[in-house]
Design a protein around this motif. Structure first.
Motif, PDB file in Angstrom:
ATOM      1  N   ARG A  52       0.353   3.069  -3.232  1.00  0.00           N
ATOM      2  CA  ARG A  52      -0.228   3.230  -3.248  1.00  0.00           C
ATOM      3  C   ARG A  52      -0.105   5.071  -1.850  1.00  0.00           C
ATOM      4  N   LEU A  68      -8.473   3.541  -3.171  1.00  0.00           N
ATOM      5  CA  LEU A  68      -8.318   2.417  -4.000  1.00  0.00           C
ATOM      6  C   LEU A  68      -9.498   2.241  -4.687  1.00  0.00           C
ATOM      7  N   LEU A  88       0.655  -1.283  -0.070  1.00  0.00           N
ATOM      8  CA  LEU A  88      -0.336  -0.212   0.160  1.00  0.00           C
ATOM      9  C   LEU A  88       1.267   1.446  -0.629  1.00  0.00           C
ATOM     10  N   ASN A 130      -5.900  -2.598  -4.928  1.00  0.00           N
ATOM     11  CA  ASN A 130      -4.563  -1.966  -4.824  1.00  0.00           C
ATOM     12  C   ASN A 130      -4.004  -2.285  -6.109  1.00  0.00           C
TER      13      ASN A 130
END
Length: 253
Positions: A161, A217, A157, A253
């Motif tokens: 992201r 997401l 993550l 993801n």
């Protein structure tokens, strides 16, 4: 008799007078160039030292994670040899994903979602679990999916992201210098430091998660289950997924 030729003297380059202002400018340019080169050398040394510190910390974290994993395996084996069951400790960190929009939400759950910084569908945040946050999650359980993230999920993550929240702006984390500038006072200077702080629910967990913008997401690959508003136990996606949250996050993801 013919007249002798007259010799004209041409001034040499060394005898040409240079304006004093030009001489001063040349000296100042040389001095500025030398200072710039010295700063560049110092900056390279500082970056090299910083990389060394980051690498050493990363190696230390890997050893710590492996030692913890070996300890869990040992405890599981000991319990099995005695005919017992090994029950791991209560999770200390949860990853929470918002599933529903703003329609038909009561004021109290809506306020809790705002406190958790879950302002949009498919937004996700890390939360340290305690009595207060567990009560909050139970109140918003029909509107979110949550569970215990593993180390791989946390790292993926952050690297894929992860964005920083600086002056209310969403800034991509492209350099560890950005992290050190805002979290250096907490001893956090790299992405791996943030991963470690979240995975271990460290003392600077709040500072690390507040620095991060809520994760945006995508809809899960293959879609949600039958209905995402039904509880996970009943075949839906809402509520406590426990360790199964890792599977859902990887699909999103």
């Amino acid at each position: 008799m013919p007249a002798a030729p007259v010799k004209t003297s041409v001034p040499s380059a060394s005898s040409v007078l240079v304006p004093e202002t030009l001489l001063k400018k040349r000296k100042s340019d040389v001095k500025a160039r030398e200072e710039k080169q010295a700063k560049a050398v110092e900056l390279r040394k500082a970056r090299k030292q910083k990389r060394s510190v980051v690498f050493k910390r990363a190696e230390q974290y890997v050893k710590e994670y492996k030692a913890l994993e070996r300890e869990q395996i040992r405890l599981r084996r000991v319990a099995k040899s005695k005919g017992d069951f090994y029950v791991p400790g209560e999770p200390r960190v949860a990853f929470v994903v918002r599933l529903r929009g703003i329609s038909n939400i009561a004021p109290k759950p809506k306020k809790i979602l705002q406190l958790l910084r879950l302002l949009q569908i498919n937004n996700g945040v890390f939360v340290k679990l305690n009595n207060a946050t567990m009560q909050m999650l139970r109140l918003v359980e029909p509107y979110v999916a949550y569970g215990e993230p593993n180390l791989k999920t946390i790292r993926e993550l952050l690297y894929k992201r992860g964005y920083a929240k600086i002056n209310r702006q969403r800034i991509p984390i492209t350099d560890n210098n950005l992290i050190e500038e805002h979290l250096g006072k907490y001893g956090i200077i790299s992405v791996e430091d943030i991963v470690h702080e979240i995975a271990t629910a460290g003392p600077n967990f709040k500072a690390a998660t507040t620095f991060l913008w809520p994760f945006k997401l995508s809809s899960p690959t293959g879609g949600f289950r039958r209905r995402k508003f039904i509880n996970f136990i009943q075949g839906g996606d809402a509520g406590d997924h426990e360790s199964n949250i890792n599977r859902l996050v990887r699909r999103m993801n």
